[in-house]
Design an enzyme around this catalytic site. Sequence first.
Site, PDB file in Angstrom:
ATOM      1  N   ASN A   1       1.278  61.432 -77.053  1.00 51.58           N
ATOM      2  CA  ASN A   1       1.457  61.274 -78.495  1.00 51.58           C
ATOM      3  C   ASN A   1       1.081  59.887 -78.988  1.00 51.58           C
ATOM      4  O   ASN A   1       1.113  59.621 -80.188  1.00 51.58           O
ATOM      5  CB  ASN A   1       2.893  61.642 -78.904  1.00 51.58           C
ATOM      6  CG  ASN A   1       3.106  63.143 -78.820  1.00 51.58           C
ATOM      7  OD1 ASN A   1       2.134  63.897 -78.699  1.00 51.58           O
ATOM      8  ND2 ASN A   1       4.351  63.575 -78.870  1.00 51.58           N
TER       9      ASN A   1
ATOM     10  N   ARG B   1      -2.719  70.565 -83.435  1.00 55.15           N
ATOM     11  CA  ARG B   1      -2.254  70.132 -84.740  1.00 55.15           C
ATOM     12  C   ARG B   1      -2.418  68.626 -84.954  1.00 55.15           C
ATOM     13  O   ARG B   1      -2.648  68.155 -86.066  1.00 55.15           O
ATOM     14  CB  ARG B   1      -0.776  70.534 -84.828  1.00 55.15           C
ATOM     15  CG  ARG B   1      -0.284  70.550 -86.193  1.00 55.15           C
ATOM     16  CD  ARG B   1       1.170  70.844 -86.266  1.00 55.15           C
ATOM     17  NE  ARG B   1       1.510  70.923 -87.680  1.00 55.15           N
ATOM     18  CZ  ARG B   1       1.686  69.875 -88.427  1.00 55.15           C
ATOM     19  NH1 ARG B   1       1.587  68.677 -87.927  1.00 55.15           N
ATOM     20  NH2 ARG B   1       1.970  70.022 -89.709  1.00 55.15           N
TER      21      ARG B   1
ATOM     22  N   ASP C   1       3.325  76.119 -86.521  1.00 53.63           N
ATOM     23  CA  ASP C   1       3.062  76.456 -85.130  1.00 53.63           C
ATOM     24  C   ASP C   1       4.327  76.986 -84.484  1.00 53.63           C
ATOM     25  O   ASP C   1       5.288  77.313 -85.186  1.00 53.63           O
ATOM     26  CB  ASP C   1       2.449  75.272 -84.370  1.00 53.63           C
ATOM     27  CG  ASP C   1       3.383  74.082 -84.300  1.00 53.63           C
ATOM     28  OD1 ASP C   1       4.572  74.221 -84.685  1.00 53.63           O
ATOM     29  OD2 ASP C   1       2.951  73.009 -83.867  1.00 53.63           O
TER      30      ASP C   1
ATOM     31  N   ASP D   1      11.592  66.245 -78.202  1.00 54.59           N
ATOM     32  CA  ASP D   1      10.660  66.673 -77.146  1.00 54.59           C
ATOM     33  C   ASP D   1      11.322  66.762 -75.768  1.00 54.59           C
ATOM     34  O   ASP D   1      10.676  67.168 -74.796  1.00 54.59           O
ATOM     35  CB  ASP D   1       9.456  65.726 -77.080  1.00 54.59           C
ATOM     36  CG  ASP D   1       8.567  65.844 -78.309  1.00 54.59           C
ATOM     37  OD1 ASP D   1       8.708  66.836 -79.046  1.00 54.59           O
ATOM     38  OD2 ASP D   1       7.732  64.936 -78.529  1.00 54.59           O
TER      39      ASP D   1
HETATM   40  N1  EPU Z   1       7.561  66.780 -92.015  1.00 53.40           N
HETATM   41  C1  EPU Z   1       7.458  67.205 -93.322  1.00 53.40           C
HETATM   42  N2  EPU Z   1       6.471  66.651 -94.095  1.00 53.40           N
HETATM   43  C2  EPU Z   1       5.590  65.730 -93.628  1.00 53.40           C
HETATM   44  C3  EPU Z   1       5.701  65.314 -92.296  1.00 53.40           C
HETATM   45  C4  EPU Z   1       6.710  65.850 -91.497  1.00 53.40           C
HETATM   46  O1  EPU Z   1       8.216  68.021 -93.776  1.00 53.40           O
HETATM   47  O2  EPU Z   1       4.717  65.268 -94.394  1.00 53.40           O
HETATM   48  C5  EPU Z   1       8.623  67.351 -91.167  1.00 53.40           C
HETATM   49  C6  EPU Z   1       8.043  68.237 -90.069  1.00 53.40           C
HETATM   50  O3  EPU Z   1       7.803  69.548 -90.542  1.00 53.40           O
HETATM   51  C7  EPU Z   1       9.116  68.167 -89.023  1.00 53.40           C
HETATM   52  C8  EPU Z   1       9.698  66.751 -89.174  1.00 53.40           C
HETATM   53  O4  EPU Z   1       9.281  66.321 -90.471  1.00 53.40           O
HETATM   54  O5  EPU Z   1      10.116  69.095 -89.281  1.00 53.40           O
HETATM   55  C9  EPU Z   1       9.248  65.768 -88.120  1.00 53.40           C
HETATM   56  O6  EPU Z   1       7.875  65.640 -88.140  1.00 53.40           O
HETATM   57  P1  EPU Z   1       7.065  64.355 -87.678  1.00 53.40           P
HETATM   58  O7  EPU Z   1       6.013  64.100 -88.688  1.00 53.40           O
HETATM   59  O8  EPU Z   1       8.015  63.239 -87.341  1.00 53.40           O
HETATM   60  O9  EPU Z   1       6.427  64.861 -86.324  1.00 53.40           O
HETATM   61  P2  EPU Z   1       4.902  65.009 -85.967  1.00 53.40           P
HETATM   62  O10 EPU Z   1       4.162  63.759 -86.268  1.00 53.40           O
HETATM   63  O11 EPU Z   1       4.373  66.281 -86.504  1.00 53.40           O
HETATM   64  C10 EPU Z   1       5.232  64.047 -83.553  1.00 53.40           C
HETATM   65  C11 EPU Z   1       4.918  64.497 -82.159  1.00 53.40           C
HETATM   66  C12 EPU Z   1       5.850  65.616 -81.765  1.00 53.40           C
HETATM   67  C13 EPU Z   1       7.271  65.098 -81.828  1.00 53.40           C
HETATM   68  C14 EPU Z   1       7.556  64.575 -83.253  1.00 53.40           C
HETATM   69  C15 EPU Z   1       8.931  63.953 -83.391  1.00 53.40           C
HETATM   70  C16 EPU Z   1       2.563  64.116 -81.969  1.00 53.40           C
HETATM   71  C17 EPU Z   1       1.202  64.674 -81.807  1.00 53.40           C
HETATM   72  N3  EPU Z   1       3.549  64.976 -82.100  1.00 53.40           N
HETATM   73  O12 EPU Z   1       5.016  65.177 -84.392  1.00 53.40           O
HETATM   74  O13 EPU Z   1       5.536  65.950 -80.413  1.00 53.40           O
HETATM   75  O14 EPU Z   1       8.158  66.128 -81.525  1.00 53.40           O
HETATM   76  O15 EPU Z   1       6.574  63.574 -83.609  1.00 53.40           O
HETATM   77  O16 EPU Z   1       9.108  62.932 -82.489  1.00 53.40           O
HETATM   78  O17 EPU Z   1       2.750  62.907 -81.929  1.00 53.40           O
HETATM   79  C18 EPU Z   1       5.265  67.354 -78.549  1.00 53.40           C
HETATM   80  O18 EPU Z   1       4.699  66.407 -77.983  1.00 53.40           O
HETATM   81  O19 EPU Z   1       5.606  68.392 -77.938  1.00 53.40           O
HETATM   82  C19 EPU Z   1       5.538  67.259 -79.984  1.00 53.40           C
HETATM   83  C20 EPU Z   1       5.806  68.308 -80.744  1.00 53.40           C
END
Ligand code: EPU
Length: 420
Positions: free
Chosen positions: A18, A89, A113, A302
């Site tokens: 990540n 994603r 997803d 995670d």
């Molecule tokens: N959210 C919104 N609006 C936004 C952005 C996020 O509603 O504009 C919500 C999401 O729907 C979710 C929550 O906020 O419910 C958290 O989302 P966040 O943006 O923090 O997560 P992400 O950037 O989509 C990354 C990691 C995830 C990890 C999360 C939390 C990457 C590629 N993915 O996701 O990793 O769980 O941060 O730490 O960096 C994994 O590796 O298995 C994984 C899912």
Amino acid sequence: MVGGARLQGEVRVTGAKNSVLKLMAAALLAEGTTTLLDVPDILDVEIMAELLRRLGCVVEHQRQSQSVVISVPATLEHRADYDLVRRMRASICVLGPLLARCGVADVALPGGDNIGSRGLDMHVEGLIRLGATAVNEHGYLIASSNGRLHGASIYLDFPSVGATETILMAAVTAQGETVIDNVAREPEIVDICQMLIAMGARIDGVGSSTLTVLGVDALEPVTHRAVPDRIVAGTWAVAAAITQGDITVRNALTGHLQIALEKLQIAGAEVSELDDGFRVVMHDRPRAVDIITLPYPGFPTDLQPQFIALNSVADGAALVTENLFEARFRFVQELGRLGADVRIDGHHALVRGRPQLSGAPVDATDIRAGAGLVLAGLVAEGETTIYGVSHIDRGYAGLVPDLIRLGAQISRVFVTNENP
Ligand code: EPU
């Protein structure tokens, strides 16, 4: 796989998935050659490499040296196609850099997803505050700016990892000062800030909830080593605890896993810190531990499925609360096929530990669910077959060979149709 072996030995974790994916996107901000070190050999890195190639970069993934070399041209394409975004994603992380470099970015909308609906509203609102316009057309988010983006004051409703990264990468070359409040503080955010600073960006408040960015005219390419993968390290820690084993994890930062390692100690594990990692030893059946997932420095979502697996064979009952992704409990139905006793009510799961799980065919629906099922399979009596391992490949490099070295009875079988 056949459960029952006590895992013993040493593993080394590589850079964090990540982080690496975002560092690859950040490379787009500077014309020239960026080199990333300690890059895991995982599917998501391949998908991101393909995406960067379609944008006009030359990308070389050198597996032997665990590096990725990205040559970024003066002029980039600015479209991230749906066929790649739907596979990964995290492709959305090119949005900020492309907008900054090209003045326009068309990125396919990823949709939801297997772990939830996953909005992009905070990404988009942040870019609009920086002077962009954004429209949603034919399944693509098209962000554009009339000239250079400008600094702004932005408050995130929630410390989203992705939104923090998108806004940060757009702001580093914007005109003037941007203050982003309530940002995510994950180690991967600190890592990208450090790389951007090395590239010439001016960022204050790294690691805190407010980032102040003073836009610069251009950035320079760099060589950067990715932060170790705390989730892979944490997964190995749980593997030691669940198998009542003894695993030394190298290239891990205990400071990034504080709550998770403390939970393992409460479960009965001995955790010792080493110069370059930690060692987890477990002598008895684990005790059940309650978990509440929260943004960093809270307990990471995670690692939630891995701890549900641990609790499913623990002594006692545990309440696990998931606050990040609404569908992250979906995988417990699969865990139930192994005999786990888990009841879900909204974002709470009550896990009653069983003395023994029993092997069965199960389906991995996402990376971490897959990791949780592997851990459960390691202690289930008899044979467990995990389908959908391509999900696990997205985040765990060389998992099967590492498990075999530690003493697990596991093999990988290629089947043409993965559905059970
Ligand atoms: N959210 C919104 N609006 C936004 C952005 C996020 O509603 O504009 C919500 C999401 O729907 C979710 C929550 O906020 O419910 C958290 O989302 P966040 O943006 O923090 O997560 P992400 O950037 O989509 C990354 C990691 C995830 C990890 C999360 C939390 C990457 C590629 N993915 O996701 O990793 O769980 O941060 O730490 O960096 C994994 O590796 O298995 C994984 C899912």
